[in-house]
Design an enzyme around this catalytic site. Structure first.
Site, PDB file in Angstrom:
ATOM      1  CB  CYS A  41      -1.382  -0.608   1.001  1.00 44.37           C
ATOM      2  SG  CYS A  41      -2.224   0.929   0.837  1.00 44.37           S
ATOM      3  CG  HIS A  47      -2.893  -3.074   3.440  1.00 42.71           C
ATOM      4  ND1 HIS A  47      -2.430  -2.807   3.798  1.00 42.71           N
ATOM      5  CD2 HIS A  47      -3.729  -3.085   2.673  1.00 42.71           C
ATOM      6  CE1 HIS A  47      -2.264  -1.891   3.996  1.00 42.71           C
ATOM      7  NE2 HIS A  47      -2.649  -0.970   3.378  1.00 42.71           N
ATOM      8  CD  GLU A  89      -0.507  -5.707   5.867  1.00 43.73           C
ATOM      9  OE1 GLU A  89      -0.471  -4.101   6.048  1.00 43.73           O
ATOM     10  OE2 GLU A  89       0.010  -6.257   4.853  1.00 43.73           O
TER      11      GLU A  89
END
Length: 236
Positions: free
Chosen positions: A90, A203, A205
Site C-alpha cells: 500500500c 494488504h 499482512e
C-alpha cells in the site's frame, strides 16, 4: 540444529500504521521481525525489508513523495540494488514508485472515495511460492490506489512481465467490474526487472492468520521468505 529464520526488517515512517501488523505477520510466518526506523542509516543486517502501509508524513505533497527522501531509503535502495528482497505494501508500494524502485505511480481512486473491503488478485507470473494464475483473497484500504503510467510505459511493463497481480473475480476473471480503484489494466501490483522488489496495494499482512479470515497473504510472505532464503544461501 536450529531452523534458520529470515530476519524481516519493517520500516516505520512517521504516519505508518500497519508496521506492527507486518511485524506480527512475519512472526506468524516463521520469521524473525526487526523494527527499522525511517532515520536509520543502515538495515542492521536483515534478510528482507517490508515498507508497510499507512500515511507516511501525512501524505503531504502526494503519497510517498516525502518518505522516499527518508534516510533509510538510501539503505533500502542499496539493499535492493544488491538483490535484497523488498516488499512494499500500500503506502510502501507508493514509496517504492516515488523512489524509482518500481515503475508507475499511484493516484486518487477513480471514485475519489476511500475503499476498504476484501478483493481478489490474480498472479500474472510465477513468484516462487505463487504460481501464475493463482487467485489470492486479500483486503484493501486506500484512497490513492489507482496505478497509472503512460501507455508506452504500460506496454513496457506488460512486455517485460513486470505485472505481478491484477484485480479479478474469485474465479480469476480480470474485468473492470472487479477493479476497485480504476487502476490501469487492472494492475494491483508490479515487480522490478530483477524480480526482487515487489509492490502491491492490497494488504497481505492482514491475510495470514486463519483465525481471522482468508489467508491469501501467506503466499506473498512466502515469496519474501523464499527470496530471503535464496539470497542468504548465495552468501553461505
Amino acid at each position: 540444529m536450529t531452523e534458520w529464520k529470515p530476519r524481516i526488517g519493517v520500516v516505520t515512517f512517521p504516519g505508518s500504521l500497519d508496521d506492527r501488523d507486518a511485524l506480527r505477520a512475519a512472526t506468524l510466518m516463521g520469521g524473525e521481525p526487526q523494527t527499522l526506523w525511517h532515520g536509520d542509516a543502515d538495515l542492521g543486517g536483515v534478510d528482507a525489508v517490508i515498507l508497510p502501509g499507512g500515511f507516511s508524513y501525512g501524505d503531504y505533497l502526494r503519497t510517498g513523495a516525502i518518505a522516499r527522501f527518508a534516510t533509510v531509503m538510501d539503505a533500502v535502495g542499496a539493499f535492493a540494488e544488491d538483490g535484497g528482497p523488498v516488499l512494499g505494501i500500500c503506502n510502501g508500494f507508493q514509496i517504492l514508485c516515488e523512489a524509482g524502485l518500481l515503475p508507475g505511480a499511484l493516484i486518487r481512486n477513480r471514485t475519489l472515495s476511500f475503499v476498504c473491503r476484501w478483493v481478489n488478485i490474480r498472479a500474472e507470473r510465477g513468484l516462487q511460492t505463487i504460481a501464475a494464475g493463482d487467485v489470492l483473497p486479500v483486503p484493501i484500504k486506500h484512497g490513492e490506489g489507482q496505478f497509472v503510467a503512460s501507455e508506452a510505459e504500460l506496454d513496457r511493463i506488460e512486455r517485460d512481465g513486470l505485472v505481478a497481480f491484477r484485480y479479478c473475480s474469485p474465479g480469476g476473471v480480470v474485468d473492470d467490474a472487479f477493479n476497485p480503484n480504476g487502476a490501469a489494466r487492472g494492475i494491483a501490483g508490479v515487480r522490478n526487472d530483477s524480480g526482487n522488489v515487489l509492490g502491491l496495494m492490497p494488504h497481505p499482512e492482514h491475510a495470514v492468520d486463519p483465525d481471522l479470515g482468508p489467508t491469501g497473504g501467506q503466499s506473498v510472505f512466502g515469496w519474501l521468505f523464499d527470496a530471503a532464503r535464496a539470497r542468504a544461501a548465495s552468501y553461505a
